[in-house]
Design an enzyme around this catalytic site. Structure first.
Site, mmCIF file in Angstrom:
data_model
loop_
_atom_site.group_PDB
_atom_site.id
_atom_site.type_symbol
_atom_site.label_atom_id
_atom_site.label_comp_id
_atom_site.label_asym_id
_atom_site.label_seq_id
_atom_site.Cartn_x
_atom_site.Cartn_y
_atom_site.Cartn_z
ATOM 1 N N HIS A 59 0.786 -1.219 0.255
ATOM 2 C CA HIS A 59 0.721 0.276 0.194
ATOM 3 C C HIS A 59 1.047 1.568 -0.568
ATOM 4 C CE1 HIS A 59 -3.777 1.777 1.004
ATOM 5 N NE2 HIS A 59 -2.953 3.000 2.209
ATOM 6 N N GLU A 60 1.999 1.470 1.236
ATOM 7 C CA GLU A 60 2.734 2.101 0.783
ATOM 8 C C GLU A 60 3.438 2.575 -0.566
ATOM 9 O OE1 GLU A 60 1.507 5.114 3.437
ATOM 10 O OE2 GLU A 60 0.437 2.882 4.471
ATOM 11 N N HIS B 251 2.105 4.191 -3.026
ATOM 12 C CA HIS B 251 1.909 5.368 -3.157
ATOM 13 C C HIS B 251 2.923 6.637 -3.004
ATOM 14 C CE1 HIS B 251 -2.323 6.825 -0.434
ATOM 15 N NE2 HIS B 251 -1.484 6.066 0.238
ATOM 16 N N GLU C 97 -4.762 7.660 -2.416
ATOM 17 C CA GLU C 97 -5.119 7.162 -2.106
ATOM 18 C C GLU C 97 -5.744 5.382 -3.834
ATOM 19 O OE1 GLU C 97 -4.784 6.650 0.333
ATOM 20 O OE2 GLU C 97 -6.375 4.149 1.029
#
Lengths: 503, 503
Positions: free
Chosen positions: B266-267, B270, B296
């Protein structure tokens, strides 16, 4: 405006300047510990900006006006009061800063960054040619910086005074001359004796156990990990990011115990000074150690006067043996003590023993003065270095990496003003330690019992808590009752090494 | 002054603002990763100062004058030019910032810090009473912030618009209504089917191996560790400290593989967005992802559309088994795939499955609007939370820790404007992924071969490189050829979970 309102306003302004410096410190710490390769360029710009902002705020004419308004009121509180000291030190910082044009501050910050990063790449490659033009600029910038402060007897006194309030080139030369006269015969005598066997220091010292042991010792010293932390870096340092956040770094060699251990003790000495400053001084320029020299006296005191003493190891050596069951070759505490105090002329300053260390410093001090005076050209510096280290220490660097490029100082902004403080610190460390010894009872017995409280309390009371309230001569006089003198230091070295080498 | 000189001056001003934000980010990162307890107070002050300085510089009337001078010249270069986009976005930032009084910025920064630290202590102690008065102030400050931006159809549109340019409360409510109408029947159908067995996710997953595996995957995605790094924190996040320095954090549970792994993916999503922005935009406000929602969409795309897909695991599952020889219970890839996609209503948003996740967001969005409108009092919020989560998800928190206090957002400064972006991001992620699929050839075959290049290049070309040049509606239209729509997202969920649950 009442004087109290002016005082409040001044303190708010000083607080913001301190906070900018704290932010700079955080960015500097990160740059040394965690930054990815790709982030270096943006970071240099961020640091230059914060530095300019702090300079801009410090040189705001309003600061001068507020100081003018407050001074009589502050001085009326007595020279030793926090208010009087604040006005005194803030005025000195203000006047020093206002002499330097903002454009110069910016140019210097950019040059420092370029020069540092070039050195960082060029040193492992032994590439003096890469740093040479930058060092030439550094010498010019250093002369220019000195020129902003006229009125000294000797122009480069300005650079020394910036680092060690009230110190002059002449006074450094006098002290260094006396010290050399004491050191050279001692080194000669040691050379005539059999070499100390320090083979017990080499072996298998896992990094985790080194870290744990070092942290146990500095925690016992009194370094507060709740207001600090320790990380690994290529070059160990101490840095204050703000009240309650004083960090140290160290490095480890898995095949030798002394490098990491003594660098930890050294940096913890610096850090305890910062952690010991009276919280009432927070948010002001007083909330720092006095000068680089006094700071170094504290790192060297804990590293050497305490950490390389026999009583200290009578307590800690059994613990060291437990921590490293596969090393130390069954050496006893006396053997270990002699090993960590082996005197042997060498190439690298930061690895030098206590006795020859100061010759490294004198060499650098003399060469940087020669650079500033134009007596040695940057192009001739590597040769001058080799000649001098051969003459002073009898060793010859095979390359510039371990010669003229070994220390960051000349590649980190300014030439002149940094090196003398290392030896001044050594000299002061012995004078402070001797005064503490007179005051705290049986210091050797305390160290032998792993008890650092009385020494730490004495240092806190006499040095740490004052921050920058007093100049080095004042703090030496207040703490020891005497003027700065090389006698305690030479006495310490002669006694200690006389015993080790049977002189 | 020529227009070019004005443009240069504007860019210098914007660069300094970016550098202040970069310094802020560095201090924030350190605060989350390394700061000792004792340093928290000074750090809050440093951060508030940097934030004020950036605000001060952005709102300098000179910025407005420079923008006026440059606009015709920039617009003449075409709406898609960097110069026109810069003027557009800088103007928007400038006008938004000038509406907020500096005193409010300072008050908000101080309140945010107090509120955050209080929440951090109070949450583990389940102490809502401790945060309640602070949350009441937060609601007042949020209303005050919205009031600085008059002219919206609905006052709290301002807060949504600040986060997602051009989005309104009405539009969020419409989208959420449609989405809910699609999700509720899907969840009902899944509930009627046998529970998925996810026991293979539990077991012995040593942290070092988790870190190594996660880093291998995100490196293969294209996250560049030469321009970033990964650390451990209690709450994972991504942060940009400057060009070439985009960091991620994660956490690990030694008894479960999914938490750490998916937070890393997820990170990294980003971070790849930030790393993929055109370097030509560096030093300007364009050098960031468009909005929280578009951001997101990229984290969820890599975490879910890629990282929870069957083709992805056909390549990576054998490698996962190698990394954890003592876990996974001999489960095959299908079993593992079903386990990481298990749908089960739960209490914690960040641990929720893809399907029920959005109900968590809707609950928060509705409650924060009710708080702002005064329809729910802060004192009644814990009850309102419990009622709503029982109604929506059929679960009941036994305490406030896992209820109304579970997310930092309401305790970190402003209520309203943050949560909707999580669901908008989910919706967009599927629309972008579908468009990429149409363009890059056989995407499933590529993922099944561990090949992320074509997808990453498509994202870089269509999204990443533009930074903030375009608004979310513009970027959606440019990248997918269509307006934002929930259809691709609902289609994705129905197909995927239809297959998993045999609906």
């Amino acid at each position: 405006m009442t004087v109290e309102a002016d005082f409040t306003q001044l303190k708010e302004r000083l607080q913001a300047i301190e906070d900018l410096h704290g932010a700079e410190a955080a960015l500097t710490w990160d740059q040394a510990t965690h930054i990815p390769r790709g982030g270096v360029e943006a970071r240099a710009r961020q640091l230059a900006l914060l530095s300019s902002l702090a300079h801009e705020r410090l040189t705001d004419p309003a600061v001068g006006r507020l100081l003018d308004s407050i001074t009589p009121w502050a001085e009326a509180q007595g020279a030793d009061s926090d208010a009087a000291a604040l006005v005194r030190v803030a005025r000195r910082d203000y006047e020093r800063a206002t002499r330097v044009p903002p454009a110069f501050v910016h140019r210097l910050a950019e040059h420092t960054s370029t020069s540092y990063h070039t050195w960082e790449r060029a040193r492992p490659e032994n590439d003096f040619a890469a740093v040479r033009p930058l060092l030439e600029t550094t010498v010019e910038l250093s002369r220019e910086l000195a020129s902003f402060y006229p009125g000294y007897a000797y122009p480069y006194d300005a650079l020394i005074d910036l680092a060690e309030d009230g110190m002059t080139v002449q006074e450094v030369r006098r002290l260094f001359g006396e010290l050399r006269a004491g050191l050279v015969p001692l080194i000669e005598k040691i050379r005539s004796r059999p070499e100390v066997d320090d083979s017990c220091l080499d072996g298998d010292f896992p990094e985790g156990a080194q870290r744990a042991f070092g942290e146990t010792v500095v925690r016992a010293f009194g370094y507060d990990f709740g207001r600090g932390r320790q990380d690994k870096t290529a070059h160990p340092f101490m840095i204050k990011l703000g009240r309650g956040d004083v960090r140290i770094t160290t490095r480890y060699r898995a095949d030798c115990v002394s490098d990491g251990l003594f660098s930890t003790l050294h940096e913890a000495g610096h850090a305890m000074y910062e952690q010991g400053i009276d919280d009432a001084l927070d948010g002001t320029p007083l909330f720092h150690g006095t000068t680089a020299g006094v700071h170094e006296s504290q790192s060297r005191l804990w590293e050497n006067l305490v950490g390389r003493s026999l009583p200290f190891w009578e307590h800690w050596y059994p613990r060291l043996k437990e921590a490293f069951p596969n090393a130390l070759n069954g050496a006893g505490v006396e053997t270990f003590y002699r090993a960590i105090n082996k005197v042997a002329p060498s190439l690298i300053r930061v690895e030098a023993d206590e006795v020859t260390y100061n010759l490294h410093v004198m060499l650098r001090f003399d060469l940087e003065m020669a650079l500033l005076e134009g007596k040695v050209a940057v192009a001739d510096l590597p040769d001058a270095w080799r000649e001098r280290i051969r003459a002073d220490l009898g060793v010859t660097p095979t390359d510039d990496r371990d010669g003229v490029m070994q220390d960051v100082h000349w590649y980190g902004g300014i030439v002149g003003g940094a090196f003398q403080s290392y030896t001044l610190g050594n000299v002061m460390s012995a004078q402070f330690f001797a005064a503490a010894r007179r005051s705290v009872g049986d210091l050797d017995a305390q160290l032998g019992a792993g008890e650092f409280g009385p020494l730490r309390d004495w240092l806190t009371r006499n040095l740490y808590r004052h921050g920058r309230k007093f100049t080095p001569p004042e703090i030496v006089k207040r703490a020891t009752g005497e003027r700065l003198s090389i006698a305690p230091y030479l006495g310490y070295l002669n006694t200690k090494y006389g015993a080790i080498y049977g002189l």
